[in-house]
Design a protein around this motif. Structure first.
Motif, PDB file in Angstrom:
ATOM      1  N   ALA A   1       0.825  -1.206   0.000  1.00  0.00           N
ATOM      2  CA  ALA A   1       0.000   0.000   0.000  1.00  0.00           C
ATOM      3  C   ALA A   1       0.864   1.262   0.000  1.00  0.00           C
ATOM      4  O   ALA A   1       0.505   2.270  -0.605  1.00  0.00           O
ATOM      5  N   VAL A   2       2.010   1.195   0.674  1.00  0.00           N
ATOM      6  CA  VAL A   2       2.928   2.331   0.675  1.00  0.00           C
ATOM      7  C   VAL A   2       3.469   2.560  -0.738  1.00  0.00           C
ATOM      8  O   VAL A   2       3.528   3.695  -1.228  1.00  0.00           O
ATOM      9  N   LEU A   3       3.845   1.483  -1.405  1.00  0.00           N
ATOM     10  CA  LEU A   3       4.335   1.606  -2.773  1.00  0.00           C
ATOM     11  C   LEU A   3       3.250   2.169  -3.686  1.00  0.00           C
ATOM     12  O   LEU A   3       3.515   3.043  -4.529  1.00  0.00           O
ATOM     13  N   ASP A   4       2.026   1.686  -3.514  1.00  0.00           N
ATOM     14  CA  ASP A   4       0.915   2.219  -4.310  1.00  0.00           C
ATOM     15  C   ASP A   4       0.754   3.727  -4.086  1.00  0.00           C
ATOM     16  O   ASP A   4       0.492   4.483  -5.025  1.00  0.00           O
ATOM     17  N   SER A   5       0.919   4.151  -2.846  1.00  0.00           N
ATOM     18  CA  SER A   5       0.774   5.573  -2.532  1.00  0.00           C
ATOM     19  C   SER A   5       1.865   6.399  -3.211  1.00  0.00           C
ATOM     20  O   SER A   5       1.597   7.478  -3.744  1.00  0.00           O
ATOM     21  N   LEU A   6       3.094   5.895  -3.196  1.00  0.00           N
ATOM     22  CA  LEU A   6       4.184   6.598  -3.874  1.00  0.00           C
ATOM     23  C   LEU A   6       3.915   6.695  -5.375  1.00  0.00           C
ATOM     24  O   LEU A   6       4.132   7.742  -5.995  1.00  0.00           O
ATOM     25  N   ILE A   7       3.445   5.598  -5.952  1.00  0.00           N
ATOM     26  CA  ILE A   7       3.140   5.601  -7.388  1.00  0.00           C
ATOM     27  C   ILE A   7       2.051   6.615  -7.691  1.00  0.00           C
ATOM     28  O   ILE A   7       2.147   7.385  -8.662  1.00  0.00           O
ATOM     29  N   GLU A   8       1.008   6.648  -6.871  1.00  0.00           N
ATOM     30  CA  GLU A   8      -0.071   7.609  -7.079  1.00  0.00           C
ATOM     31  C   GLU A   8       0.443   9.047  -7.028  1.00  0.00           C
ATOM     32  O   GLU A   8       0.038   9.896  -7.844  1.00  0.00           O
TER      33      GLU A   8
ATOM     34  N   GLU B   1      14.001   1.956  -0.893  1.00  0.00           N
ATOM     35  CA  GLU B   1      13.738   1.351   0.415  1.00  0.00           C
ATOM     36  C   GLU B   1      12.362   0.694   0.443  1.00  0.00           C
ATOM     37  O   GLU B   1      12.202  -0.433   0.942  1.00  0.00           O
ATOM     38  N   VAL B   2      11.351   1.375  -0.105  1.00  0.00           N
ATOM     39  CA  VAL B   2       9.996   0.828  -0.102  1.00  0.00           C
ATOM     40  C   VAL B   2       9.901  -0.373  -1.038  1.00  0.00           C
ATOM     41  O   VAL B   2       9.288  -1.397  -0.692  1.00  0.00           O
ATOM     42  N   VAL B   3      10.497  -0.268  -2.218  1.00  0.00           N
ATOM     43  CA  VAL B   3      10.459  -1.389  -3.173  1.00  0.00           C
ATOM     44  C   VAL B   3      11.082  -2.633  -2.564  1.00  0.00           C
ATOM     45  O   VAL B   3      10.564  -3.748  -2.730  1.00  0.00           O
ATOM     46  N   ARG B   4      12.141  -2.461  -1.813  1.00  0.00           N
ATOM     47  CA  ARG B   4      12.810  -3.633  -1.217  1.00  0.00           C
ATOM     48  C   ARG B   4      12.003  -4.222  -0.058  1.00  0.00           C
ATOM     49  O   ARG B   4      12.188  -5.392   0.295  1.00  0.00           O
ATOM     50  N   ARG B   5      11.131  -3.439   0.529  1.00  0.00           N
ATOM     51  CA  ARG B   5      10.229  -4.014   1.527  1.00  0.00           C
ATOM     52  C   ARG B   5       9.199  -4.917   0.853  1.00  0.00           C
ATOM     53  O   ARG B   5       8.799  -5.940   1.399  1.00  0.00           O
ATOM     54  N   VAL B   6       8.752  -4.500  -0.335  1.00  0.00           N
ATOM     55  CA  VAL B   6       7.758  -5.286  -1.066  1.00  0.00           C
ATOM     56  C   VAL B   6       8.416  -6.500  -1.721  1.00  0.00           C
ATOM     57  O   VAL B   6       7.834  -7.589  -1.764  1.00  0.00           O
TER      58      VAL B   6
END
Length: 206
Positions: free
Chosen positions: A86-93, A137-142
């Motif tokens: 969801a964090v990655l989705d938020s960054l993409i948005e 950092e976020v991508v590597r969490r996913v």
């Protein structure tokens, strides 16, 4: 920039029109008088707000780099305890909002970054690196199996995809904003999924 709902200040109006004109006709193809006319003031009146065109260009390019980084940090702070996907989705948005609503700034960055004085250009690059590393950092969490080089390559690739919006079609010929945003989002997530599915031999070396 794209998320503001209050009325723009005169300074912001000047910057918006300067960005549009610079993107359409090039930095040297636009005069101060034309920028002034676009916002309803005399060319010399602009000097009450900016020292000149160089100052406008610097504020535009440094400003959008800083705005993207600030917005991404805010999204991360608001997503405390939220699933990494969801964090990655938020960054993409957030980046899609920029890519769709501030397309002249993408064109300006591509064409005019080298016109900035060294200190301003270095600041833009510094802000951009921080923005990229936040995404990494976020991508590597996913996708924890992705090493930093592969994650960084994926982030740059997604930025290239999203930042292609000025070249997709003539103004007004794209599908509706919501449809375009949804398509870009699916494509961005697909790119990260593809990176996460790479075998070890396909990934960039450590």
């Amino acid at each position: 920039m794209a998320t503001r709902t209050d009325a723009p200040t005169r300074r912001e109006q000047i910057l918006k029109e300067a960005a549009r004109l610079f993107a359409e006709r090039g930095f040297h193809g636009v005069g101060v008088d034309e920028i002034g006319a676009a916002v309803g003031i005399s060319g010399p009146g602009l000097y009450r707000h900016f020292a000149g065109k160089d100052a406008m260009l610097a504020e535009l390019l440094v400003g959008i780099s800083g705005s993207l980084l600030t917005g991404a940090k805010r999204r991360l702070n608001e997503a405390d305890g939220v699933a990494p996907e969801a964090v990655l989705d938020s960054l993409i948005e957030g980046h899609i909002d920029f890519a769709l609503d501030d397309r002249p700034l993408i064109t300006l960055h591509d064409r005019e970054l080298d016109r900035l004085r060294d200190s301003d250009r270095k600041l833009v690059r510094q802000l951009q690196r921080q923005y990229v590393e936040l995404w990494v950092e976020v991508v590597r969490r996913v996708y924890p199996e992705l090493a930093e080089p592969a994650a960084r390559s994926a982030v740059h690739s997604v930025f290239g995809l999203l930042n292609s919006t000025p070249h997709l079609a003539r103004p007004g010929s794209l599908p509706g904003r919501a449809t375009t945003a949804a398509l870009l989002h699916r494509m961005a997530r697909g790119a990260f999924e593809a990176a996460g599915a790479m075998t070890p031999g396909e990934r960039p070396a450590e």
